[in-house]
Design an enzyme around this catalytic site. Structure first.
Site, PDB file in Angstrom:
ATOM      1  N   LEU A 173       0.870  -1.181   0.000  1.00 27.39           N
ATOM      2  CA  LEU A 173       0.000   0.000   0.000  1.00 27.39           C
ATOM      3  C   LEU A 173       0.902   1.223   0.000  1.00 27.39           C
ATOM      4  O   LEU A 173       1.827   1.315   0.818  1.00 27.39           O
ATOM      5  CB  LEU A 173      -0.895  -0.043   1.244  1.00 27.39           C
ATOM      6  CG  LEU A 173      -1.885   1.121   1.434  1.00 27.39           C
ATOM      7  CD1 LEU A 173      -3.170   0.626   2.098  1.00 27.39           C
ATOM      8  CD2 LEU A 173      -1.287   2.240   2.265  1.00 27.39           C
ATOM      9  N   GLY A 175       1.019   5.686  -1.061  1.00 25.33           N
ATOM     10  CA  GLY A 175       0.436   6.917  -1.598  1.00 25.33           C
ATOM     11  C   GLY A 175       0.469   7.975  -0.516  1.00 25.33           C
ATOM     12  O   GLY A 175      -0.358   7.950   0.389  1.00 25.33           O
ATOM     13  N   VAL A 178      -2.731   9.923   0.784  1.00 32.26           N
ATOM     14  CA  VAL A 178      -3.988   9.266   0.381  1.00 32.26           C
ATOM     15  C   VAL A 178      -4.141   7.888   1.036  1.00 32.26           C
ATOM     16  O   VAL A 178      -4.910   7.046   0.573  1.00 32.26           O
ATOM     17  CB  VAL A 178      -4.136   9.160  -1.169  1.00 32.26           C
ATOM     18  CG1 VAL A 178      -4.309  10.543  -1.787  1.00 32.26           C
ATOM     19  CG2 VAL A 178      -2.950   8.433  -1.792  1.00 32.26           C
ATOM     20  N   ASN A 206       8.032   1.778  10.604  1.00 34.74           N
ATOM     21  CA  ASN A 206       7.185   2.564   9.697  1.00 34.74           C
ATOM     22  C   ASN A 206       6.023   3.203  10.466  1.00 34.74           C
ATOM     23  O   ASN A 206       4.871   2.753  10.399  1.00 34.74           O
ATOM     24  CB  ASN A 206       6.683   1.704   8.533  1.00 34.74           C
ATOM     25  CG  ASN A 206       6.173   2.557   7.382  1.00 34.74           C
ATOM     26  OD1 ASN A 206       5.832   3.727   7.573  1.00 34.74           O
ATOM     27  ND2 ASN A 206       6.129   1.988   6.204  1.00 34.74           N
ATOM     28  N   TYR A 213      -2.905   2.742   9.617  1.00 33.13           N
ATOM     29  CA  TYR A 213      -3.725   1.543   9.784  1.00 33.13           C
ATOM     30  C   TYR A 213      -4.593   1.658  11.039  1.00 33.13           C
ATOM     31  O   TYR A 213      -5.770   1.287  11.028  1.00 33.13           O
ATOM     32  CB  TYR A 213      -2.841   0.279   9.821  1.00 33.13           C
ATOM     33  CG  TYR A 213      -1.996   0.128   8.564  1.00 33.13           C
ATOM     34  CD1 TYR A 213      -2.499   0.521   7.329  1.00 33.13           C
ATOM     35  CD2 TYR A 213      -0.700  -0.374   8.611  1.00 33.13           C
ATOM     36  CE1 TYR A 213      -1.735   0.426   6.173  1.00 33.13           C
ATOM     37  CE2 TYR A 213       0.072  -0.482   7.457  1.00 33.13           C
ATOM     38  CZ  TYR A 213      -0.451  -0.069   6.252  1.00 33.13           C
ATOM     39  OH  TYR A 213       0.299  -0.159   5.111  1.00 33.13           O
TER      40      TYR A 213
HETATM   41  C1  LIG Z   1       1.399  -3.025   3.695  1.00 39.01           C
HETATM   42  C2  LIG Z   1       2.491  -2.037   3.361  1.00 39.01           C
HETATM   43  O1  LIG Z   1       2.765  -1.826   2.213  1.00 39.01           O
HETATM   44  S1  LIG Z   1       3.308  -1.223   4.632  1.00 39.01           S
HETATM   45  C3  LIG Z   1       4.168   0.102   3.830  1.00 39.01           C
HETATM   46  C4  LIG Z   1       3.324   1.347   3.757  1.00 39.01           C
HETATM   47  N1  LIG Z   1       3.734   2.233   2.668  1.00 39.01           N
HETATM   48  C5  LIG Z   1       4.823   3.035   2.721  1.00 39.01           C
HETATM   49  O2  LIG Z   1       5.558   3.094   3.692  1.00 39.01           O
HETATM   50  C6  LIG Z   1       5.078   3.846   1.488  1.00 39.01           C
HETATM   51  C7  LIG Z   1       5.417   5.329   1.841  1.00 39.01           C
HETATM   52  N2  LIG Z   1       4.359   5.934   2.628  1.00 39.01           N
HETATM   53  C8  LIG Z   1       3.129   6.176   2.168  1.00 39.01           C
HETATM   54  O3  LIG Z   1       2.784   5.843   1.032  1.00 39.01           O
HETATM   55  C9  LIG Z   1       2.142   6.874   3.082  1.00 39.01           C
HETATM   56  O4  LIG Z   1       2.863   7.753   3.924  1.00 39.01           O
HETATM   57  C10 LIG Z   1       1.309   5.908   3.952  1.00 39.01           C
HETATM   58  C11 LIG Z   1       0.421   5.070   3.040  1.00 39.01           C
HETATM   59  C12 LIG Z   1       2.173   5.010   4.812  1.00 39.01           C
HETATM   60  C13 LIG Z   1       0.418   6.722   4.898  1.00 39.01           C
HETATM   61  O5  LIG Z   1      -0.358   7.601   4.141  1.00 39.01           O
HETATM   62  P1  LIG Z   1      -1.241   8.756   4.881  1.00 39.01           P
HETATM   63  O6  LIG Z   1      -2.018   8.134   5.949  1.00 39.01           O
HETATM   64  O7  LIG Z   1      -1.973   9.465   3.807  1.00 39.01           O
HETATM   65  O8  LIG Z   1      -0.176   9.675   5.587  1.00 39.01           O
HETATM   66  P2  LIG Z   1       0.890  10.658   4.920  1.00 39.01           P
HETATM   67  O9  LIG Z   1       1.435  10.076   3.657  1.00 39.01           O
HETATM   68  O10 LIG Z   1       0.301  12.021   4.846  1.00 39.01           O
HETATM   69  O11 LIG Z   1       2.039  10.543   6.003  1.00 39.01           O
HETATM   70  C14 LIG Z   1       1.835  11.007   7.346  1.00 39.01           C
HETATM   71  C15 LIG Z   1       3.064  11.772   7.747  1.00 39.01           C
HETATM   72  O12 LIG Z   1       4.190  10.890   7.750  1.00 39.01           O
HETATM   73  C16 LIG Z   1       5.205  11.391   6.888  1.00 39.01           C
HETATM   74  N3  LIG Z   1       5.864  10.276   6.220  1.00 39.01           N
HETATM   75  C17 LIG Z   1       5.270   9.294   5.519  1.00 39.01           C
HETATM   76  N4  LIG Z   1       6.171   8.402   5.069  1.00 39.01           N
HETATM   77  C18 LIG Z   1       7.369   8.858   5.497  1.00 39.01           C
HETATM   78  C19 LIG Z   1       8.711   8.398   5.353  1.00 39.01           C
HETATM   79  N5  LIG Z   1       8.994   7.253   4.672  1.00 39.01           N
HETATM   80  N6  LIG Z   1       9.687   9.106   5.926  1.00 39.01           N
HETATM   81  C20 LIG Z   1       9.427  10.251   6.596  1.00 39.01           C
HETATM   82  N7  LIG Z   1       8.173  10.745   6.775  1.00 39.01           N
HETATM   83  C21 LIG Z   1       7.169  10.049   6.231  1.00 39.01           C
HETATM   84  C22 LIG Z   1       4.472  12.286   5.903  1.00 39.01           C
HETATM   85  O13 LIG Z   1       5.324  13.267   5.340  1.00 39.01           O
HETATM   86  C23 LIG Z   1       3.392  12.917   6.787  1.00 39.01           C
HETATM   87  O14 LIG Z   1       3.934  13.969   7.546  1.00 39.01           O
HETATM   88  P3  LIG Z   1       3.066  15.311   7.802  1.00 39.01           P
HETATM   89  O15 LIG Z   1       1.823  14.840   8.490  1.00 39.01           O
HETATM   90  O16 LIG Z   1       3.965  16.130   8.625  1.00 39.01           O
HETATM   91  O17 LIG Z   1       2.788  15.832   6.426  1.00 39.01           O
END
Ligand SMILES: CC(=O)SCCNC(=O)CCNC(=O)[C@H](O)C(C)(C)COP(=O)(O)OP(=O)(O)OC[C@H]1O[C@@H](n2cnc3c(N)ncnc32)[C@H](O)[C@@H]1OP(=O)(O)O
Ligand SMILES: Cc1cn([C@H]2C[C@H](O)[C@@H](COP(=O)(O)OP(=O)(O)O[C@H]3O[C@H](C)[C@H](N)[C@H](O)[C@H]3O)O2)c(=O)[nH]c1=O
Length: 229
Positions: A173, A175, A178, A206, A213
């Protein structure tokens, strides 16, 4: 200091898919009372041996470290009751035409992984998640890959696997910004199939994914340690 050992009983199962993909000779421990005693000699027949143990098995954690295993990553497994409240979002099913863009996204976005250096080659982790998402689109590992678009551009994706009649698991997952919509899409996918429980796992490190979640209604079911030798 006194040196001591803690007996560990396990079979070592060859990881054939990974061995072919990463070009290594690796196996994974299947720990069980009654299995043969684990010795350095048995472990040495593989260039890499993985072990996944429950976060509560701290004696085993000590025993494996005495056998030369090193802590690589923690994992948290969560589950969500799908419910009946309509979770529909405007997602679409990925097709073969989306594979190149999805591969590129997946190769870059999963920065926390147990398939990391120095255990694997620096490019292996990205290559692995690229293959994972491609296989999800083709339905050869996960069953389907759902996409969220903004205009023509892919904003996020979530891959889904039905485990049995009542359970499904999110594979990948991703984005930024999103995550909530992707979780709704995953829930809707489950509702359409009568699946009651949606499972998802991520790395202990993470925190953004864990927060997502839990905010989307999931609860922590278990934790685990990954160790490699
Ligand atoms: C089943 C699996 O695949 S587990 C792996 C999950 N996916 C990932 O790690 C891919 C990268 N991350 C993402 O795609 C997204 O951050 C998700 C899906 C994990 C969460 O998405 P959302 O709930 O929409 O949260 P969002 O993306 O806005 O992240 C929340 C905060 O964490 C931060 N953040 C997210 N990922 C990272 C990262 N790898 N490193 C540093 N900061 C991060 C964002 O910048 C955001 O900060 P802010 O609130 O100050 O703007
Ligand atoms: C693509 C593909 C993979 N496999 C095999 C290869 C591995 O043995 C397993 C997948 O292992 P898993 O422990 O699930 O891998 P990760 O630790 O990378 O996954 C976690 O983190 C991810 C980012 C994601 N959140 C995932 O849900 C988590 O589990 O499968 C195979 O046999 N065939 C394939 O096509």
């Amino acid at each position: 200091m006194t040196t001591f050992s803690i007996p560990v009983h396990a079979r070592i199962e060859s990881l054939s898919w990974e061995n072919q993909f990463f070009a290594v000779n690796s196996g994974i421990l299947r720990i069980k009372d009654g299995a043969p005693l684990l010795t350095a000699q048995r472990l040495d027949t593989f260039s890499r041996v993985q072990a996944k143990i429950s976060g509560q098995q701290i004696v085993l954690l000590d025993g494996l470290q005495l056998l030369g295993f090193k802590l690589v990553e923690g994992e948290v497994d969560l589950a969500l009751a799908v419910g009946t409240q309509n979770a529909a979002t405007s997602v679409e099913l990925a097709t073969s035409a989306d594979i190149p863009v999805l591969r590129d996204l997946a190769a870059k976005i999963f920065t926390q992984s147990r398939f990391r250096a120095p255990w694997y080659q620096p490019a292996d982790s990205g290559r692995f998640y690229a293959q994972w998402v491609e296989n999800a689109v083709l339905g050869t590992f996960d069953h389907e890959c759902l996409l969220l678009r903004n205009g023509g551009a892919i904003q996020g994706f979530v891959s889904m696997r039905q485990l049995n009649e009542s359970e499904a698991r999110i594979g990948l997952l991703a984005g930024r910004g999103v995550g909530g919509q992707l979780m709704d899409a995953a829930r809707f996918w489950c509702q359409q199939r009568g699946v009651e429980t949606l499972r998802v796992a991520t790395q202990t490190s993470n925190t953004a994914a864990l927060r997502r979640y839990i905010q989307s209604g999931a609860n922590i079911e278990s934790t685990a340690f990954w160790l490699y030798r």
